[in-house]
Motif scaffolding. Sequence first.
Motif, PDB file in Angstrom:
ATOM      1  N   ARG A 395       0.815  -1.203   0.000  1.00 11.82           N
ATOM      2  CA  ARG A 395       0.000   0.000   0.000  1.00 11.82           C
ATOM      3  C   ARG A 395       0.856   1.264   0.000  1.00 11.82           C
ATOM      4  O   ARG A 395       1.993   1.271   0.461  1.00 11.82           O
ATOM      5  CB  ARG A 395      -0.953   0.000   1.193  1.00 11.82           C
ATOM      6  N   LYS A 396       0.276   2.350  -0.522  1.00 14.22           N
ATOM      7  CA  LYS A 396       0.981   3.628  -0.614  1.00 14.22           C
ATOM      8  C   LYS A 396       1.387   4.110   0.780  1.00 14.22           C
ATOM      9  O   LYS A 396       0.694   3.873   1.764  1.00 14.22           O
ATOM     10  CB  LYS A 396       0.090   4.686  -1.267  1.00 14.22           C
ATOM     11  N   GLY A 397       2.507   4.820   0.822  1.00 13.41           N
ATOM     12  CA  GLY A 397       3.013   5.321   2.097  1.00 13.41           C
ATOM     13  C   GLY A 397       4.267   4.614   2.511  1.00 13.41           C
ATOM     14  O   GLY A 397       5.091   5.182   3.227  1.00 13.41           O
ATOM     15  N   ARG A 398       4.409   3.340   2.097  1.00 13.61           N
ATOM     16  CA  ARG A 398       5.657   2.610   2.336  1.00 13.61           C
ATOM     17  C   ARG A 398       6.576   2.791   1.128  1.00 13.61           C
ATOM     18  O   ARG A 398       7.662   3.328   1.236  1.00 13.61           O
ATOM     19  CB  ARG A 398       5.374   1.134   2.594  1.00 13.61           C
ATOM     20  N   PHE A 399       6.109   2.334  -0.022  1.00  7.13           N
ATOM     21  CA  PHE A 399       6.862   2.512  -1.265  1.00  7.13           C
ATOM     22  C   PHE A 399       6.158   3.574  -2.116  1.00  7.13           C
ATOM     23  O   PHE A 399       4.926   3.628  -2.154  1.00  7.13           O
ATOM     24  CB  PHE A 399       6.951   1.203  -2.041  1.00  7.13           C
ATOM     25  N   ASP A 400       6.956   4.393  -2.785  1.00  8.44           N
ATOM     26  CA  ASP A 400       6.372   5.419  -3.645  1.00  8.44           C
ATOM     27  C   ASP A 400       5.689   4.812  -4.865  1.00  8.44           C
ATOM     28  O   ASP A 400       4.704   5.352  -5.353  1.00  8.44           O
ATOM     29  CB  ASP A 400       7.464   6.389  -4.112  1.00  8.44           C
ATOM     30  N   GLN A 401       6.246   3.695  -5.351  1.00 12.76           N
ATOM     31  CA  GLN A 401       5.659   3.056  -6.517  1.00 12.76           C
ATOM     32  C   GLN A 401       5.970   1.563  -6.499  1.00 12.76           C
ATOM     33  O   GLN A 401       7.008   1.145  -5.974  1.00 12.76           O
ATOM     34  CB  GLN A 401       6.184   3.683  -7.814  1.00 12.76           C
ATOM     35  N   VAL A 402       5.055   0.791  -7.052  1.00 13.57           N
ATOM     36  CA  VAL A 402       5.243  -0.647  -7.217  1.00 13.57           C
ATOM     37  C   VAL A 402       5.209  -0.947  -8.712  1.00 13.57           C
ATOM     38  O   VAL A 402       4.207  -0.689  -9.383  1.00 13.57           O
ATOM     39  CB  VAL A 402       4.141  -1.452  -6.491  1.00 13.57           C
ATOM     40  N   PHE A 403       6.332  -1.443  -9.228  1.00  9.70           N
ATOM     41  CA  PHE A 403       6.437  -1.742 -10.659  1.00  9.70           C
ATOM     42  C   PHE A 403       6.430  -3.251 -10.883  1.00  9.70           C
ATOM     43  O   PHE A 403       7.059  -4.004 -10.129  1.00  9.70           O
ATOM     44  CB  PHE A 403       7.722  -1.167 -11.245  1.00  9.70           C
ATOM     45  N   PHE A 404       5.741  -3.646 -11.947  1.00 12.06           N
ATOM     46  CA  PHE A 404       5.776  -5.043 -12.379  1.00 12.06           C
ATOM     47  C   PHE A 404       6.669  -5.159 -13.599  1.00 12.06           C
ATOM     48  O   PHE A 404       6.500  -4.436 -14.595  1.00 12.06           O
ATOM     49  CB  PHE A 404       4.375  -5.546 -12.730  1.00 12.06           C
ATOM     50  N   ILE A 405       7.664  -6.048 -13.510  1.00 22.63           N
ATOM     51  CA  ILE A 405       8.607  -6.252 -14.615  1.00 22.63           C
ATOM     52  C   ILE A 405       8.267  -7.575 -15.292  1.00 22.63           C
ATOM     53  O   ILE A 405       8.485  -8.652 -14.734  1.00 22.63           O
ATOM     54  CB  ILE A 405      10.062  -6.232 -14.112  1.00 22.63           C
ATOM     55  N   ASP A 406       7.734  -7.461 -16.485  1.00 23.98           N
ATOM     56  CA  ASP A 406       7.255  -8.612 -17.253  1.00 23.98           C
ATOM     57  C   ASP A 406       8.374  -9.122 -18.164  1.00 23.98           C
ATOM     58  O   ASP A 406       9.453  -8.543 -18.258  1.00 23.98           O
ATOM     59  CB  ASP A 406       6.045  -8.187 -18.085  1.00 23.98           C
ATOM     60  N   LEU A 407       8.088 -10.224 -18.866  1.00 24.14           N
ATOM     61  CA  LEU A 407       9.003 -10.677 -19.911  1.00 24.14           C
ATOM     62  C   LEU A 407       9.156  -9.566 -20.942  1.00 24.14           C
ATOM     63  O   LEU A 407       8.187  -8.876 -21.263  1.00 24.14           O
ATOM     64  CB  LEU A 407       8.448 -11.935 -20.583  1.00 24.14           C
ATOM     65  N   PRO A 408      10.356  -9.340 -21.465  1.00 19.55           N
ATOM     66  CA  PRO A 408      10.569  -8.234 -22.403  1.00 19.55           C
ATOM     67  C   PRO A 408       9.770  -8.404 -23.690  1.00 19.55           C
ATOM     68  O   PRO A 408       9.619  -9.513 -24.204  1.00 19.55           O
ATOM     69  CB  PRO A 408      12.076  -8.268 -22.675  1.00 19.55           C
ATOM     70  N   ASN A 409       9.270  -7.276 -24.179  1.00 22.06           N
ATOM     71  CA  ASN A 409       8.542  -7.307 -25.456  1.00 22.06           C
ATOM     72  C   ASN A 409       9.531  -7.270 -26.626  1.00 22.06           C
ATOM     73  O   ASN A 409      10.746  -7.311 -26.418  1.00 22.06           O
ATOM     74  CB  ASN A 409       7.528  -6.159 -25.530  1.00 22.06           C
ATOM     75  N   ASP A 410       9.018  -7.164 -27.848  1.00 23.26           N
ATOM     76  CA  ASP A 410       9.865  -7.267 -29.046  1.00 23.26           C
ATOM     77  C   ASP A 410      10.999  -6.241 -29.040  1.00 23.26           C
ATOM     78  O   ASP A 410      12.181  -6.582 -29.220  1.00 23.26           O
ATOM     79  CB  ASP A 410       9.016  -7.087 -30.309  1.00 23.26           C
ATOM     80  N   SER A 411      10.645  -4.971 -28.875  1.00 28.74           N
ATOM     81  CA  SER A 411      11.676  -3.921 -28.944  1.00 28.74           C
ATOM     82  C   SER A 411      12.644  -4.025 -27.769  1.00 28.74           C
ATOM     83  O   SER A 411      13.833  -3.709 -27.905  1.00 28.74           O
ATOM     84  CB  SER A 411      11.016  -2.540 -28.973  1.00 28.74           C
ATOM     85  N   GLU A 412      12.162  -4.464 -26.608  1.00 28.28           N
ATOM     86  CA  GLU A 412      13.047  -4.610 -25.445  1.00 28.28           C
ATOM     87  C   GLU A 412      14.053  -5.730 -25.665  1.00 28.28           C
ATOM     88  O   GLU A 412      15.225  -5.610 -25.274  1.00 28.28           O
ATOM     89  CB  GLU A 412      12.218  -4.860 -24.189  1.00 28.28           C
ATOM     90  N   ARG A 413      13.620  -6.820 -26.317  1.00 24.18           N
ATOM     91  CA  ARG A 413      14.571  -7.898 -26.609  1.00 24.18           C
ATOM     92  C   ARG A 413      15.631  -7.427 -27.595  1.00 24.18           C
ATOM     93  O   ARG A 413      16.811  -7.792 -27.472  1.00 24.18           O
ATOM     94  CB  ARG A 413      13.839  -9.134 -27.142  1.00 24.18           C
ATOM     95  N   GLU A 414      15.250  -6.597 -28.553  1.00 24.76           N
ATOM     96  CA  GLU A 414      16.246  -6.012 -29.458  1.00 24.76           C
ATOM     97  C   GLU A 414      17.273  -5.195 -28.671  1.00 24.76           C
ATOM     98  O   GLU A 414      18.489  -5.305 -28.905  1.00 24.76           O
ATOM     99  CB  GLU A 414      15.545  -5.101 -30.480  1.00 24.76           C
ATOM    100  N   HIS A 415      16.770  -4.381 -27.755  1.00 21.12           N
ATOM    101  CA  HIS A 415      17.657  -3.525 -26.953  1.00 21.12           C
ATOM    102  C   HIS A 415      18.592  -4.381 -26.096  1.00 21.12           C
ATOM    103  O   HIS A 415      19.787  -4.087 -25.972  1.00 21.12           O
ATOM    104  CB  HIS A 415      16.825  -2.593 -26.069  1.00 21.12           C
ATOM    105  N   ILE A 416      18.066  -5.454 -25.534  1.00 19.02           N
ATOM    106  CA  ILE A 416      18.885  -6.323 -24.687  1.00 19.02           C
ATOM    107  C   ILE A 416      19.985  -6.997 -25.511  1.00 19.02           C
ATOM    108  O   ILE A 416      21.144  -7.075 -25.082  1.00 19.02           O
ATOM    109  CB  ILE A 416      17.993  -7.378 -23.990  1.00 19.02           C
ATOM    110  N   PHE A 417      19.635  -7.483 -26.696  1.00 16.36           N
ATOM    111  CA  PHE A 417      20.670  -8.037 -27.582  1.00 16.36           C
ATOM    112  C   PHE A 417      21.729  -6.977 -27.899  1.00 16.36           C
ATOM    113  O   PHE A 417      22.937  -7.263 -27.871  1.00 16.36           O
ATOM    114  CB  PHE A 417      20.035  -8.543 -28.885  1.00 16.36           C
TER     115      PHE A 417
END
Length: 509
Positions: A395-417
């Motif tokens: 809940r808010k107040g502890r962390f400013d934001q909660v992010f979910f990191i999913d499997l990389p999409n097409d362009s992200e896999r290009e960037h990682i390579f």
Amino acid sequence: MPESSPTQTIVMRQASIKALKECLAGGYPVIAIETWEEESTLNTLTAFYNSVFKANGSMYIWDLQGGLCEHPSNTATPMNAVEALEKVQNSEKPGFFIFKDLSEHLSDTEIQRRIKNIHASFRGKNKFLILLGAQFTLPIELNKDVILVDYKLPDINEIKFIVNDYLSALTKRGVTNELTNDEIEQVYTSLKGFTSAEIRFSLNKACNGKKNLDRSILNTLHDEKEQLAKKDGVLEYVRGSETIEDVGGLENLKDWLVKRRKLFTPEAAAAGLRPPRGLLMMGISGCGKSLSVKAISALWNLPLFRLDMNKVYSGAYGTPEGTFFRAIKTIEAVAPAILWIDEIEGGISSSTAKDGSTGSHIFSAFLTWMQEKSSDVFVAATANRIDLLPAEIIRKGRFDQVFFIDLPNDSEREHIFKVHLQKRKNDLSQFDLPLLSVATELWNGAEIEHAVEAAMIEAFSRGERMSQDDLYTIIRSTVPLSRTMSEQIKFIKNWASERAVSASIADGK
């Protein structure tokens, strides 16, 4: 460089000595000062004594080796703690009676009785029994007789004073100072959490024999920072070369971090903006959570410390509760800093929060600290088993934001390579990144990195440079995590869809 005088100490330590002044003004007969800087604390007390008592008081200092020593004559009389306590209790003059080595002996019933008697006899007579030690654990018998004061380590203003004075002295001796303003700020930050003596030792080590001072001295100061973490035991000082450019994709997360990079500056404070409290990154294993934490440290130019919860619970460093509190106190002393709690669900989970044991105590302490902390400590937490995290953490107040990191999409896999090929000095023109991205659909970043490494090893074994065919060979023989753990990944995605913000831009756009 000359040591600080008592008067100089008083000027520099206004924040640290305010509570001590209030205790003396309040007439508390027995004061225990938690301090890592015995000499600096004695300087402060000496300055107080000289300004208040002058020639009309007594000042005695006792330690285990020398016995009881009268100030300013420095006449010492060998005697044990009980004998020394009895002597100062019978002193007729007002003043300070300072004991250095009693913190480990307060469980002794005879010493407890002497302190209780002194508390009663000193009351209202301008006499003060002052105990010095790094940490005090008061037995319940003394809880109402002793008041605790925390004499903090040098703040940023004192660090600046010491560093600037030191650099000025070097310049006068002909040493050229080539440090930029940003690098000098890094010097200040690197020395947070040190005593004034440690600051001078570190500067001596970093600058020894140099005719020109440049950013190379920062490496030595980072070594000293690593030593500080090693002494604590459960904190690890993390040094890495990873930057935000090394993180493939995750544009929403990057944008959030870039917008907050200047919130630890005096300019932000003057504008009424407070630094962020923390960030929770949850998601699928191998998708860049740990890399992102290291990149935050580089982007914000803040030291990064990793808290190992397994060591906290091991008992090897004391009780888990005591070890956790000590780690928190250490990280606050070096603030501004980043505290990395990797796989937070392993140490702070729904089960530990409810079992009523050590885990629940640490869970409660962590929540309270996250809610109320005033120090500039940014908590970067990562989690894989997000279903194990208690709702109170998210809940808010502890962390400013909660992010979910999913499997990389097409362009992200290009960037990682691209990142991993460039890091290993490959010619990008020899590789079709879009085709490689298609061939590795539903792969995570760690699997792509492994494929590049394995393909390079195969090519190196033949004495050739890596080609795209080498990568395809590895890709065809690899079974990605998304296939072997498809049900778990589907569950994680469903769970996070309503509880977290995506770290990536949809469809890579």
